[in-house]
Design a protein around this motif. Structure first.
Motif, short mmCIF file in Angstrom:
data_model
loop_
_atom_site.label_atom_id
_atom_site.label_comp_id
_atom_site.label_asym_id
_atom_site.label_seq_id
_atom_site.Cartn_x
_atom_site.Cartn_y
_atom_site.Cartn_z
N GLU A 138 39.45 43.36 32.37
CA GLU A 138 38.42 43.59 33.38
C GLU A 138 38.01 45.06 33.50
OE1 GLU A 138 39.91 39.73 36.00
OE2 GLU A 138 40.49 41.76 36.62
N LEU A 139 38.71 45.93 32.80
CA LEU A 139 38.37 47.35 32.82
C LEU A 139 37.34 47.72 31.76
CD1 LEU A 139 41.84 49.14 33.29
CD2 LEU A 139 39.96 49.04 34.94
N PHE A 140 37.24 46.93 30.67
CA PHE A 140 36.45 47.33 29.51
C PHE A 140 35.34 46.32 29.20
CE2 PHE A 140 40.85 48.85 28.82
CZ PHE A 140 40.61 50.22 28.93
N PRO A 141 34.19 46.78 28.65
CA PRO A 141 33.08 45.88 28.32
C PRO A 141 33.36 45.06 27.06
CG PRO A 141 32.56 48.14 27.67
CD PRO A 141 33.85 48.20 28.43
N THR A 142 32.60 43.97 26.90
CA THR A 142 32.84 43.00 25.83
C THR A 142 32.78 43.62 24.44
OG1 THR A 142 32.01 41.16 27.16
CG2 THR A 142 31.99 40.87 24.78
N GLU A 143 31.83 44.53 24.22
CA GLU A 143 31.62 45.03 22.85
C GLU A 143 32.82 45.81 22.32
OE1 GLU A 143 28.98 47.71 25.57
OE2 GLU A 143 29.73 45.64 25.50
N ALA B 38 46.91 54.31 40.62
CA ALA B 38 45.76 55.13 40.27
C ALA B 38 44.63 54.33 39.63
CB ALA B 38 46.19 56.25 39.32
N LEU B 39 44.84 53.04 39.36
CA LEU B 39 43.81 52.20 38.74
C LEU B 39 43.01 51.45 39.81
CD1 LEU B 39 45.68 50.63 35.69
CD2 LEU B 39 43.82 52.30 35.62
N PRO B 40 41.74 51.13 39.53
CA PRO B 40 40.95 50.36 40.50
C PRO B 40 41.39 48.90 40.54
CG PRO B 40 39.71 50.67 38.47
CD PRO B 40 40.97 51.49 38.32
N GLU B 41 41.15 48.26 41.67
CA GLU B 41 41.39 46.83 41.78
C GLU B 41 40.25 46.09 41.07
OE1 GLU B 41 42.65 43.47 41.86
OE2 GLU B 41 43.95 44.78 43.05
N THR B 42 40.56 45.11 40.20
CA THR B 42 39.53 44.43 39.40
C THR B 42 39.42 42.95 39.70
OG1 THR B 42 41.13 44.07 37.60
CG2 THR B 42 39.78 46.08 37.49
N ARG B 43 40.15 42.46 40.68
CA ARG B 43 40.11 41.02 40.98
C ARG B 43 38.68 40.56 41.27
NH1 ARG B 43 41.49 37.88 46.17
NH2 ARG B 43 41.45 39.94 47.12
N GLY B 44 38.27 39.46 40.64
CA GLY B 44 36.95 38.89 40.87
C GLY B 44 35.86 39.43 39.97
N ARG B 45 36.17 40.38 39.10
CA ARG B 45 35.15 40.98 38.25
C ARG B 45 34.69 39.98 37.17
NH1 ARG B 45 36.22 47.03 36.49
NH2 ARG B 45 35.95 47.14 38.76
N GLN B 46 33.38 39.82 37.05
CA GLN B 46 32.81 38.90 36.06
C GLN B 46 32.70 39.61 34.71
OE1 GLN B 46 32.21 35.69 36.76
NE2 GLN B 46 32.77 35.97 38.92
N LEU B 47 33.04 38.88 33.62
CA LEU B 47 32.89 39.42 32.28
C LEU B 47 31.57 38.97 31.70
CD1 LEU B 47 36.49 38.89 30.80
CD2 LEU B 47 35.61 40.76 32.19
N GLU B 48 30.93 39.85 30.95
CA GLU B 48 29.63 39.54 30.35
C GLU B 48 29.64 39.83 28.87
OE1 GLU B 48 26.80 41.83 32.49
OE2 GLU B 48 27.07 40.74 34.37
N PHE C 94 49.10 33.71 39.84
CA PHE C 94 48.66 33.14 41.11
C PHE C 94 48.60 34.22 42.18
CE2 PHE C 94 50.13 29.51 38.71
CZ PHE C 94 49.25 28.50 39.06
N PHE C 95 49.62 35.10 42.21
CA PHE C 95 49.60 36.20 43.16
C PHE C 95 48.42 37.13 42.89
CE2 PHE C 95 54.49 35.78 43.05
CZ PHE C 95 54.46 34.78 44.02
N ALA C 96 48.19 37.44 41.61
CA ALA C 96 47.12 38.37 41.25
C ALA C 96 45.74 37.84 41.62
CB ALA C 96 47.18 38.68 39.76
N ASP C 97 45.52 36.54 41.46
CA ASP C 97 44.23 35.95 41.83
C ASP C 97 44.10 35.83 43.34
OD1 ASP C 97 43.20 35.70 39.29
OD2 ASP C 97 43.91 33.64 39.00
N THR D 278 37.21 33.29 28.13
CA THR D 278 36.96 31.85 28.23
C THR D 278 37.14 31.34 29.66
OG1 THR D 278 37.75 31.60 25.96
CG2 THR D 278 37.53 29.60 27.25
N TRP D 279 38.02 31.98 30.43
CA TRP D 279 38.33 31.53 31.78
C TRP D 279 37.52 32.30 32.81
CZ3 TRP D 279 42.15 27.98 33.69
CH2 TRP D 279 42.73 27.21 32.67
N PRO D 280 37.12 31.64 33.93
CA PRO D 280 36.34 32.31 34.98
C PRO D 280 37.17 33.34 35.74
CG PRO D 280 36.96 30.12 35.70
CD PRO D 280 37.38 30.23 34.25
N ALA D 281 36.49 34.27 36.41
CA ALA D 281 37.17 35.37 37.07
C ALA D 281 38.20 34.92 38.09
CB ALA D 281 36.13 36.28 37.75
#
Length: 418
Positions: free
Chosen positions: A350-355, A408-418, A292-295, A143-146
């Motif tokens: 942000e790691l996984f697709p909507t379905e 070991a995980l990728p950075e996902t900040r700013g990733r848009q959900l679809e 706030f730090f994460a964004d 519901t909330w933007p990236a």
């Protein structure tokens, strides 16, 4: 009016916040936050009356820890069950059912006459507990933007601290006059929140579009190479972080209240309650500010920083001998030792697709929580031999391991959900 700061944001006390929050965004955040807050209250009631349960039901520290571990194992199953339900029937429906399950199970704990009966009710409570986070976090993330997702999920997570403080207040008011059974009866009240969610909280538009386009995906999608690798690392990271959390915070009330000769600090009910409220403030700030730090600087960097700080502070807290140092260190242990949880919702969503998002989030978060279920019983067994303060070195090591896995995980900040 506070000055605005580009891209539809405003600054409040130096922190960026969206200049306009829509009705659906506000209501989903409140719904997820209320569900998580009241979930925390129901879970924390057990820890706060643990010393009384141990006496009345003749439990030792190992058995008491095992019951909490059972709840955590059940939460893993609940996360899977409700994640699957949320991907097929909707986020809000699954959220409502999960709240009903943990509320009614908490009330049922008041009827326990044996350790076995209490264990059954704590198991059912764990099913709802696992389902609430999965469904609430997925609903808010979609519901909330990236650019503000981390803040929203951090605020949702911060309500856990409020729930724990409410639990401390409930115990302080109810326990002395009415006993531990009445304390658990108060845990039924969250069921009333379901009425409001059913009436006013909208379903995720992203999920609705996904249903129109073909519905939920097969769980076999989780075995796709990139998703499988990230899922395994995120699950292991969460397991270590939660091992540290549950191994520490399950036993902090007992650590503060038990007599010194039993490895505690002998503070008594009212002082212990006051300390827990003070630590609750530290928890709330840690949860809320993490978003706030994460964004701003990224999910991974914030997550690792929190965990490393917790790993360093927990042994100092366990070695503290005076109320002064417990008071000084407690809020910082709470800030870093719980605040990192706010990052997992943003990272996992942000790691996984909507379905398969809710299923994957439920799997990763709650299997991690299930694997961490050994923490309360292991720390309890170590406490029997070495004392609770020394046993806290194990949660510290778990926080350090979680920090290393997060790298070991990728950075996902700013990733848009679809």
């Amino acid at each position: 009016m506070p000055p605005t700061s580009g891209r539809g944001t405003t600054r409040v006390l130096g922190l960026e916040w969206p200049a306009h929050v829509t009705g659906p965004q506000r209501r989903t955040l409140v719904a997820g936050g209320l569900g998580w807050m009241l979930d925390a209250m129901d879970v924390m009631l057990y820890s706060l009356v643990l010393a009384h349960l141990m006496r009345e039901l003749a439990m030792d520290k190992g058995t008491a820890g095992l019951l909490n571990s059972l709840t955590l194992v059940a939460s893993a199953a609940g996360g899977l069950l409700f994640g699957f339900l949320a991907d097929r029937a909707g986020r809000t429906r699954a959220l409502m059912v999960s709240i009903l399950v943990y509320s009614l199970a908490s009330g049922a704990c008041s009827l326990s006459t044996s350790v076995r009966e209490l264990a059954v009710f704590r198991f059912v409570l764990g099913l709802g507990m696992g389902g609430e986070w999965t469904t609430g976090a997925a609903l808010i993330a979609e519901t909330w933007p990236a650019e503000h997702r981390g803040k929203a999920l951090g605020l949702m997570q911060s309500t856990w601290a409020i729930g724990e403080m409410i639990a401390a207040g409930v115990v302080a008011l109810v326990l002395p006059s009415f006993g531990w059974r009445a304390v658990f009866l108060v845990g039924v009240l969250p069921a009333l929140v379901v009425l409001w969610i059913r009436r006013d909280v909208p379903e995720s538009e992203i999920w609705l579009r996904q249903q129109q386009g073909g519905g939920a995906g097969s769980v076999r999608l989780l075995w796709r190479k990139d998703l499988r690798r990230n899922g395994v690392v995120a699950t292991a990271m969460n397991a270590c972080g939660m091992f540290g959390y549950w191994g520490l915070f399950t036993w902090i009330p007992a650590y503060l209240s038990l007599p010194i000769e039993q490895g505690g600090r002998g503070l008594g009910l009212m002082k212990t309650t006051a300390w827990l409220v003070i630590m609750g403030v530290g928890k709330w700030l840690g949860y809320a500010l993490f978003g706030f730090f994460a964004d701003s600087v990224g999910r991974r960097r914030s997550y690792v920083t929190y965990l490393l700080a917790a790993a360093a502070l927990v042994p100092l807290f366990g070695m503290a001998r005076t109320p002064f140092w417990l008071l000084v260190l407690g809020p910082f242990v709470a800030f870093f030792g719980t605040g990192f949880f706010s990052g997992f919702g943003a990272i996992a969503s942000e790691l996984f697709p909507t379905e398969i998002r809710a299923t994957a989030m439920g799997l990763s978060y709650n299997v991690g929580r299930g694997l961490s279920a050994a923490a309360p019983v292991v720390v309890g067994l170590l406490a029997n031999r070495f004392g609770l303060g020394s046993a806290f070195f194990l949660p510290s090591a778990a926080f350090l391991a979680a920090a290393l896995l997060a790298l070991a995980l990728p950075e996902t900040r700013g990733r848009q959900l679809e």
